[in-house]
Design a protein around this motif. Structure first.
Motif, PDB file in Angstrom:
ATOM      1  N   UNK A 180      -9.007   9.617  -7.386  1.00  0.00           N
ATOM      2  CA  UNK A 180     -10.383   9.928  -7.752  1.00  0.00           C
ATOM      3  C   UNK A 180     -11.293   9.091  -6.876  1.00  0.00           C
ATOM      4  N   UNK A 181     -12.195   9.754  -6.141  1.00  0.00           N
ATOM      5  CA  UNK A 181     -13.037   9.018  -5.194  1.00  0.00           C
ATOM      6  C   UNK A 181     -14.474   8.852  -5.690  1.00  0.00           C
ATOM      7  N   UNK A 182     -14.898   9.638  -6.692  1.00  0.00           N
ATOM      8  CA  UNK A 182     -16.205   9.446  -7.326  1.00  0.00           C
ATOM      9  C   UNK A 182     -16.002   9.583  -8.826  1.00  0.00           C
ATOM     10  N   UNK A 183     -16.544   8.616  -9.581  1.00  0.00           N
ATOM     11  CA  UNK A 183     -16.363   8.640 -11.028  1.00  0.00           C
ATOM     12  C   UNK A 183     -17.715   8.556 -11.731  1.00  0.00           C
ATOM     13  N   UNK A 184     -17.979   9.553 -12.573  1.00  0.00           N
ATOM     14  CA  UNK A 184     -19.185   9.577 -13.421  1.00  0.00           C
ATOM     15  C   UNK A 184     -20.441   9.234 -12.626  1.00  0.00           C
ATOM     16  N   UNK A 185     -20.632   9.946 -11.534  1.00  0.00           N
ATOM     17  CA  UNK A 185     -21.781   9.699 -10.660  1.00  0.00           C
ATOM     18  C   UNK A 185     -23.102  10.007 -11.364  1.00  0.00           C
ATOM     19  N   UNK A 186     -23.069  10.944 -12.327  1.00  0.00           N
ATOM     20  CA  UNK A 186     -24.276  11.347 -13.036  1.00  0.00           C
ATOM     21  C   UNK A 186     -23.883  11.917 -14.392  1.00  0.00           C
TER      22      UNK A 186
ATOM     23  N   UNK B  29     -24.056  19.983   8.864  1.00  0.00           N
ATOM     24  CA  UNK B  29     -24.453  18.998   9.877  1.00  0.00           C
ATOM     25  C   UNK B  29     -24.109  17.573   9.455  1.00  0.00           C
ATOM     26  N   UNK B  30     -22.921  17.383   8.905  1.00  0.00           N
ATOM     27  CA  UNK B  30     -22.452  16.051   8.544  1.00  0.00           C
ATOM     28  C   UNK B  30     -22.982  15.508   7.239  1.00  0.00           C
ATOM     29  N   UNK B  31     -23.837  16.286   6.548  1.00  0.00           N
ATOM     30  CA  UNK B  31     -24.404  15.836   5.277  1.00  0.00           C
ATOM     31  C   UNK B  31     -23.797  16.649   4.146  1.00  0.00           C
ATOM     32  N   UNK B  32     -23.360  15.967   3.093  1.00  0.00           N
ATOM     33  CA  UNK B  32     -22.772  16.635   1.929  1.00  0.00           C
ATOM     34  C   UNK B  32     -23.854  16.868   0.867  1.00  0.00           C
ATOM     35  N   UNK B  33     -23.786  18.029   0.245  1.00  0.00           N
ATOM     36  CA  UNK B  33     -24.715  18.408  -0.825  1.00  0.00           C
ATOM     37  C   UNK B  33     -23.905  18.668  -2.094  1.00  0.00           C
ATOM     38  N   UNK B  34     -24.370  18.110  -3.204  1.00  0.00           N
ATOM     39  CA  UNK B  34     -23.709  18.285  -4.508  1.00  0.00           C
ATOM     40  C   UNK B  34     -24.767  18.829  -5.457  1.00  0.00           C
TER      41      UNK B  34
ATOM     42  N   UNK C  60     -31.683  26.989 -16.380  1.00  0.00           N
ATOM     43  CA  UNK C  60     -32.462  25.753 -16.262  1.00  0.00           C
ATOM     44  C   UNK C  60     -32.717  25.445 -14.786  1.00  0.00           C
ATOM     45  N   UNK C  61     -33.514  24.424 -14.536  1.00  0.00           N
ATOM     46  CA  UNK C  61     -33.804  24.000 -13.164  1.00  0.00           C
ATOM     47  C   UNK C  61     -32.629  23.179 -12.630  1.00  0.00           C
ATOM     48  N   UNK C  62     -31.816  23.786 -11.774  1.00  0.00           N
ATOM     49  CA  UNK C  62     -30.685  23.089 -11.171  1.00  0.00           C
ATOM     50  C   UNK C  62     -31.183  22.031 -10.181  1.00  0.00           C
ATOM     51  N   UNK C  63     -30.343  21.068  -9.854  1.00  0.00           N
ATOM     52  CA  UNK C  63     -30.745  19.934  -9.024  1.00  0.00           C
ATOM     53  C   UNK C  63     -29.605  19.553  -8.091  1.00  0.00           C
ATOM     54  N   UNK C  64     -29.869  18.584  -7.180  1.00  0.00           N
ATOM     55  CA  UNK C  64     -28.829  18.256  -6.210  1.00  0.00           C
ATOM     56  C   UNK C  64     -28.911  16.793  -5.761  1.00  0.00           C
ATOM     57  N   UNK C  65     -27.794  16.374  -5.138  1.00  0.00           N
ATOM     58  CA  UNK C  65     -27.642  15.045  -4.560  1.00  0.00           C
ATOM     59  C   UNK C  65     -27.151  15.213  -3.117  1.00  0.00           C
TER      60      UNK C  65
ATOM     61  N   UNK D  89     -17.497   9.739  -0.671  1.00  0.00           N
ATOM     62  CA  UNK D  89     -17.353   8.635  -1.630  1.00  0.00           C
ATOM     63  C   UNK D  89     -18.702   8.089  -2.084  1.00  0.00           C
ATOM     64  N   UNK D  90     -19.767   8.520  -1.400  1.00  0.00           N
ATOM     65  CA  UNK D  90     -21.092   8.062  -1.757  1.00  0.00           C
ATOM     66  C   UNK D  90     -21.583   6.967  -0.820  1.00  0.00           C
ATOM     67  N   UNK D  91     -22.732   6.371  -1.142  1.00  0.00           N
ATOM     68  CA  UNK D  91     -23.527   6.630  -2.359  1.00  0.00           C
ATOM     69  C   UNK D  91     -24.229   7.994  -2.313  1.00  0.00           C
TER      70      UNK D  91
END
Length: 469
Positions: free
Chosen positions: A198-204, A216-221, A232-237, A243-245
Motif C-alpha cells: 500500500x503506497x497511499x493510506x487514507x489520503x482523504x 504530462x507527468x502529473x497524476x490526477x485523482x 454532487x460536486x466531484x473534486x480532485x487532487x 506516493x504523494x504528497x
C-alpha cells in the motif's frame, strides 16, 4: 452455455423487432440520454471503465436492473468510435453461489491487461445486499471479449481489502494499481492477482468512485462526495508522484452543477496522431430505475497549467479516435413547440409552466397523462426542463402499422433547474411514426439512513421536439 436473466432475454427478444427499423449510426456522443447498441437495446454499463485493445474500445460496466441493486452481471460492449456500441456479452454473469451469487452486490468493474501474463484481469466491488461485507474481487479471461472467470477476493498481507468503491490505474511502465475510497492506493503484484504494497493510506475522507489518470507527468485523482445515488460536486487532487504528497485542487466543474449531474467512474485517454483527449466518464443515476432511466455523462476535460475543468456542458460532441481531436456537434432538425396542436395531442392535465429563471415548458405530474407527436422522418428527440420536482416518463415510438419500434424511460429531475436533451432516438427507417410520452407517476428516490434524497414530485416535462430527415 451462459443462462441470461429473464429480463435480459426479454430485451434481446424485443431487439429483433427494433432492429428492422433502427440503424446504429449515431454521429456524436450525447450525454444524459439513453444509448442503444447494435441490437436496438439500451446500453447498460454503469460504474464503467474502458480499455482499448487493438482498434476497438471495450466498455465494461454494471448491467443494472430496475427496482433493486442486486448483482445482475457485468456487461461488455465494443466500439471503434465511442459512439456506436456492439453488445459483446455478459462478461461476468451472476454466479451460482458465493460473493457474486444471487442476492449479492457487484459494482464498478474495471479491466486491465496484465503485461507479464497477457491475461485480462477484471476488478470489482463485491458485497452482501446490505453493503455490510465489502471486499475487492477479481476475475480473469484469456480474451478481452470472452467470459471472465471469478477468482475470488484480492488479498493484501493475507487479508481482504474491506472497501467498497474502487478503481484501477495502469502506469506507463505497466505496473497496475488498485484505488479505493477514502484515498487508498495499492500496488499490484506482477500477475495483477494480489497486492504487493500500500503506497497511499487514507489520503482523504469519502472520495467515492475514485479515478486516477496521468498527463504530462502529473497524476490526477478524482472522486465524489457521499450522497448515495444523488449527484454532487466531484473534486480532485494532483501529485507528481503516486506516493504523494497529493494536493487538493477543489471542484473541476462549476460549483453547484453537481459535475453536470453525474458521478465520476473513469477517465479515458483517447490517444491520437495529433493530440490526446481525456474523456471524463460519469454516471447519472436514476434510482430505482437504474436500468431503464440511468444515463451517462461523457465530457472532454479541459487542461490549463495542470488544472482540469469541465467549464461547459457539452450536450453533443464528436471525438476523432484517429487524431484524438474533439469538436462540438450541433443537433439539427425541425423544432416543434409541444403546444402546437397541429403536431401534438394531449391527454390529461398538461399545463404550460414558466418559472422565475425564465424556463418554459409543458408538463404534468398525473399518472397516465400522455403527450403524442405524429411525425415523418428518420430521428426524433425532445428537450425538457429538469427541476427538483421532476419524475419519470415512458417514451414509446410506433410506426404507421401500429408496431412499437422503441420503448424507453426518461427522467426530468435535477436539484437545480436546467434545460437539456432528454431523449434522442436512434436512426429510424424513413417513415411515419407517433411518439407518445406517458407520465409514470414515479420519481427518483433514495433513503440513506436518516437522509432522504431525490425528487419532491412526479412532473414530466417537454420544452421542444426535434425532428430530423
Amino acid at each position: 452455455m451462459i443462462k441470461l436473466p429473464s429480463f435480459i432475454f426479454f430485451f434481446l427478444c424485443l431487439s429483433i423487432a427494433q432492429a428492422e427499423l433502427i440503424k446504429n449510426s449515431l454521429a456524436a456522443i450525447h450525454s444524459g440520454i439513453a444509448w442503444y447498441d447494435d441490437q436496438g437495446d439500451m446500453v447498460s454499463a454503469h460504474g464503467a471503465g474502458i480499455i482499448k485493445d487493438g482498434d476497438r474500445f471495450y466498455l465494461f460496466g454494471e448491467f443494472k436492473n430496475d427496482g433493486g441493486n442486486e448483482f445482475s452481471g457485468f456487461s461488455c460492449y465494443s466500439s471503434t468510435d465511442l459512439v456506436n456500441w456492439t453488445f459483446e456479452n455478459i462478461a461476468l454473469p451472476v454466479q451460482k453461489e458465493g460473493r457474486l451469487g444471487p442476492n449479492t452486490v457487484g459494482e464498478r468493474p474495471k479491466v486491465m491487461k496484465c503485461p507479464s501474463t497477457g491475461e485480462y484481469v477484471m476488478y470489482m466491488h463485491t458485497d452482501d445486499i446490505r453493503y455490510k461485507d465489502p471486499a475487492v474481487g477479481y476475475a480473469t479471461s484469456d480474451r478481452i471479449d470472452g467470459e471472465f472467470t471469478f477468482q475470488g477476493i484480492l488479498e493484501f498481507d493475507g487479508n481482504r481489502i474491506r472497501k467498497w468503491d474502487m478503481g484501477i490505474f495502469q502506469d506507463d511502465d505497466g505496473i497496475g494499481y488498485l484505488i479505493t475510497h477514502s484515498g487508498n492506493l495499492y500496488r499490484l503484484s506482477d500477475d495483477y492477482k494480489s497486492v504487493d504494497v500500500q503506497i497511499v493510506e487514507n489520503m482523504t475522507q469519502a472520495c467515492e468512485s475514485p479515478v486516477i489518470f496521468k498527463r504530462d507527468g502529473l497524476y490526477y485523482w478524482i472522486g465524489s462526495g457521499l450522497t448515495a445515488w444523488e449527484r454532487n460536486d466531484n473534486y480532485y487532487f494532483t501529485a507528481t508522484d503516486l506516493r504523494g504528497p497529493w494536493k487538493e485542487q477543489g471542484h473541476f466543474a462549476p460549483e453547484g452543477s453537481l459535475t453536470w449531474n453525474s458521478q465520476c467512474t473513469y477517465v479515458l485517454p483517447i490517444v491520437g496522431s495529433k493530440t490526446t483527449t481525456y474523456m471524463y466518464m460519469g454516471d447519472r443515476w436514476a434510482h430505482p430505475r437504474q436500468n431503464s432511466a440511468a444515463t451517462y455523462v461523457w465530457q472532454p476535460l479541459v487542461f490549463d497549467n495542470g488544472k482540469i475543468t469541465l467549464p461547459e456542458y457539452q450536450q453533443s460532441w464528436q471525438v476523432n479516435t484517429s487524431t484524438g481531436e474533439w469538436t462540438t456537434y450541433p443537433l439539427k432538425g425541425k423544432a416543434i413547440d409541444p403546444q402546437n396542436k397541429k403536431w401534438t395531442k394531449l391527454s390529461g392535465s398538461w399545463e404550460k409552466h414558466t418559472d422565475a429563471e425564465g424556463f418554459s415548458d409543458l408538463r404534468s405530474n398525473q399518472k397516465g397523462d400522455t403527450l403524442s407527436l405524429e411525425f415523418s422522418g428518420t430521428q426524433v428527440g425532445f428537450y425538457s426542463v429538469a427541476r427538483s420536482d421532476g419524475g419519470f416518463g415512458k417514451v414509446e415510438i410506433m410506426d404507421r402499422d401500429g408496431n412499437i419500434v422503441l420503448t424507453t424511460i426518461v427522467e426530468t429531475y435535477c436539484r437545480y433547474t436546467e434545460e437539456s436533451l432528454k431523449f434522442l432516438s436512434p436512426k429510424l427507417e424513413d417513415g411515419d411514426y407517433t411518439l407518445t410520452l406517458t407520465v409514470l407517476g414515479e420519481r427518483f428516490f433514495w433513503q440513506a439512513k436518516t437522509t432522504t434524497w431525490g425528487s419532491s414530485d412526479d412532473y414530466v416535462s417537454v420544452s421542444k421536439f426535434l425532428i430530423s430527415h
